[in-house]
Scaffold this motif. Structure first.
Motif, PDB file in Angstrom:
ATOM      1  N   LEU A  28       0.834  -1.191   0.000  1.00 28.21           N
ATOM      2  CA  LEU A  28       0.000   0.000   0.000  1.00 28.21           C
ATOM      3  C   LEU A  28       0.874   1.248   0.000  1.00 28.21           C
ATOM      4  CD1 LEU A  28      -2.845   1.226   0.173  1.00 28.21           C
ATOM      5  CD2 LEU A  28      -2.644   1.081   2.659  1.00 28.21           C
ATOM      6  N   ALA A  29       1.969   1.211   0.745  1.00 28.37           N
ATOM      7  CA  ALA A  29       2.881   2.359   0.792  1.00 28.37           C
ATOM      8  C   ALA A  29       3.478   2.647  -0.587  1.00 28.37           C
ATOM      9  CB  ALA A  29       3.988   2.109   1.812  1.00 28.37           C
ATOM     10  N   ASP A  30       3.832   1.592  -1.331  1.00 29.06           N
ATOM     11  CA  ASP A  30       4.363   1.780  -2.687  1.00 29.06           C
ATOM     12  C   ASP A  30       3.336   2.477  -3.579  1.00 29.06           C
ATOM     13  OD1 ASP A  30       6.710   0.401  -2.030  1.00 29.06           O
ATOM     14  OD2 ASP A  30       5.935  -1.518  -2.772  1.00 29.06           O
ATOM     15  N   LEU A  31       2.108   1.988  -3.536  1.00 28.45           N
ATOM     16  CA  LEU A  31       1.054   2.549  -4.385  1.00 28.45           C
ATOM     17  C   LEU A  31       0.734   3.988  -3.990  1.00 28.45           C
ATOM     18  CD1 LEU A  31      -1.324  -0.541  -4.592  1.00 28.45           C
ATOM     19  CD2 LEU A  31       0.360   0.220  -6.274  1.00 28.45           C
ATOM     20  N   ALA A  32       0.712   4.254  -2.689  1.00 28.03           N
ATOM     21  CA  ALA A  32       0.456   5.610  -2.215  1.00 28.03           C
ATOM     22  C   ALA A  32       1.560   6.556  -2.671  1.00 28.03           C
ATOM     23  CB  ALA A  32       0.331   5.617  -0.697  1.00 28.03           C
ATOM     24  N   ARG A  33       2.794   6.082  -2.639  1.00 26.67           N
ATOM     25  CA  ARG A  33       3.933   6.896  -3.090  1.00 26.67           C
ATOM     26  C   ARG A  33       3.803   7.233  -4.571  1.00 26.67           C
ATOM     27  NH1 ARG A  33       7.761   4.723  -5.253  1.00 26.67           N
ATOM     28  NH2 ARG A  33       7.777   2.779  -4.104  1.00 26.67           N
ATOM     29  N   VAL A  34       3.432   6.239  -5.384  1.00 24.00           N
ATOM     30  CA  VAL A  34       3.249   6.468  -6.824  1.00 24.00           C
ATOM     31  C   VAL A  34       2.141   7.497  -7.060  1.00 24.00           C
ATOM     32  CG1 VAL A  34       2.479   5.369  -8.972  1.00 24.00           C
ATOM     33  CG2 VAL A  34       4.127   4.205  -7.512  1.00 24.00           C
ATOM     34  N   ALA A  35       1.079   7.429  -6.252  1.00 24.63           N
ATOM     35  CA  ALA A  35      -0.045   8.360  -6.395  1.00 24.63           C
ATOM     36  C   ALA A  35       0.230   9.724  -5.773  1.00 24.63           C
ATOM     37  CB  ALA A  35      -1.291   7.752  -5.764  1.00 24.63           C
ATOM     38  N   PHE A  42      -4.900   7.364  -0.072  1.00 25.72           N
ATOM     39  CA  PHE A  42      -4.812   6.572  -1.289  1.00 25.72           C
ATOM     40  C   PHE A  42      -5.777   5.390  -1.239  1.00 25.72           C
ATOM     41  CE2 PHE A  42      -3.303   2.766  -3.380  1.00 25.72           C
ATOM     42  CZ  PHE A  42      -3.400   3.188  -4.700  1.00 25.72           C
ATOM     43  N   ALA A  43      -5.777   4.637  -0.139  1.00 24.57           N
ATOM     44  CA  ALA A  43      -6.645   3.452  -0.028  1.00 24.57           C
ATOM     45  C   ALA A  43      -8.108   3.856  -0.160  1.00 24.57           C
ATOM     46  CB  ALA A  43      -6.404   2.743   1.300  1.00 24.57           C
ATOM     47  N   ARG A  44      -8.474   4.940   0.459  1.00 23.99           N
ATOM     48  CA  ARG A  44      -9.860   5.410   0.392  1.00 23.99           C
ATOM     49  C   ARG A  44     -10.240   5.811  -1.032  1.00 23.99           C
ATOM     50  NH1 ARG A  44     -10.285  10.388   2.845  1.00 23.99           N
ATOM     51  NH2 ARG A  44     -11.564  11.201   1.269  1.00 23.99           N
ATOM     52  N   LYS A  45      -9.388   6.597  -1.676  1.00 25.19           N
ATOM     53  CA  LYS A  45      -9.681   7.067  -3.039  1.00 25.19           C
ATOM     54  C   LYS A  45      -9.649   5.917  -4.046  1.00 25.19           C
ATOM     55  CE  LYS A  45      -8.253  11.828  -2.440  1.00 25.19           C
ATOM     56  NZ  LYS A  45      -9.270  12.644  -3.069  1.00 25.19           N
ATOM     57  N   PHE A  46      -8.705   5.004  -3.895  1.00 21.78           N
ATOM     58  CA  PHE A  46      -8.620   3.863  -4.805  1.00 21.78           C
ATOM     59  C   PHE A  46      -9.886   3.015  -4.704  1.00 21.78           C
ATOM     60  CE2 PHE A  46      -7.568  -0.337  -6.243  1.00 21.78           C
ATOM     61  CZ  PHE A  46      -6.699  -0.145  -7.303  1.00 21.78           C
ATOM     62  N   ALA A  49     -12.761   4.701  -6.417  1.00 23.65           N
ATOM     63  CA  ALA A  49     -12.624   4.726  -7.874  1.00 23.65           C
ATOM     64  C   ALA A  49     -12.758   3.346  -8.512  1.00 23.65           C
ATOM     65  CB  ALA A  49     -11.277   5.344  -8.257  1.00 23.65           C
ATOM     66  N   MET A  50     -12.218   2.319  -7.869  1.00 26.19           N
ATOM     67  CA  MET A  50     -12.150   0.998  -8.483  1.00 26.19           C
ATOM     68  C   MET A  50     -13.205   0.019  -7.962  1.00 26.19           C
ATOM     69  SD  MET A  50      -9.767   1.578 -10.589  1.00 26.19           S
ATOM     70  CE  MET A  50      -9.452  -0.039 -11.253  1.00 26.19           C
ATOM     71  N   GLY A  51     -13.856   0.369  -6.861  1.00 26.49           N
ATOM     72  CA  GLY A  51     -14.882  -0.508  -6.318  1.00 26.49           C
ATOM     73  C   GLY A  51     -14.344  -1.674  -5.509  1.00 26.49           C
ATOM     74  N   MET A  52     -13.064  -1.660  -5.234  1.00 25.48           N
ATOM     75  CA  MET A  52     -12.432  -2.683  -4.399  1.00 25.48           C
ATOM     76  C   MET A  52     -11.156  -2.111  -3.817  1.00 25.48           C
ATOM     77  SD  MET A  52     -10.896  -5.333  -7.262  1.00 25.48           S
ATOM     78  CE  MET A  52     -12.376  -5.381  -8.232  1.00 25.48           C
ATOM     79  N   SER A  53     -10.669  -2.748  -2.754  1.00 25.90           N
ATOM     80  CA  SER A  53      -9.451  -2.265  -2.101  1.00 25.90           C
ATOM     81  C   SER A  53      -8.240  -2.488  -3.010  1.00 25.90           C
ATOM     82  CB  SER A  53      -9.243  -3.006  -0.784  1.00 25.90           C
ATOM     83  OG  SER A  53      -8.885  -4.356  -1.053  1.00 25.90           O
TER      84      SER A  53
END
Length: 119
Positions: A28-35, A42-46, A49-53
């Protein structure tokens, strides 16, 4: 307008990162960094947007990749499980069955039947 395009660009960067790193450890930290967001935001917005965690999305993408490899019939199940980021064939089989209601071997057999040319 700019906000929407920035959001779409951020989402595309994250999805591209996931696709490029499916065979590795994606946190999750990697993905948040990219975003460019905190892990919480990031987890909340993802999820909105995507309908899943994010974790479920990454797992789904890995299973989709594994399904494509199973359909070719070239690799052993254990190798496909490792390629998909699972620690063992057993954990891969459990996740696959949970997602599809059939085992990877049954899926492979079904796909093989579809590929048989009719005379």
């Amino acid at each position: 307008m700019r906000r929407t395009s920035a959001r779409a660009c951020r989402q595309r960067r994250v999805l591209d990162y996931i696709s490029a790193n499916l065979d590795g450890d994606i946190t999750l930290a990697d993905l948040a960094r990219v975003a460019g967001l905190s892990p919480f935001h990031f987890a909340r917005k993802f999820t909105l947007a995507m309908g899943m965690s994010p974790k479920r999305y990454v797992s789904r993408m890995r299973l989709d990749q594994a399904m494509a490899e199973l359909a070719t019939g070239r690799l052993p199940l254990a190798q496909i499980a490792l390629n998909a980021g699972f620690s063992s064939q057993a954990s891969f089989t459990r996740a696959f069955r949970r997602a599809t209601s059939i085992t990877p071997q049954e899926y492979r057999r079904q796909r093989a039947l579809v590929r048989v040319p009719w005379i």
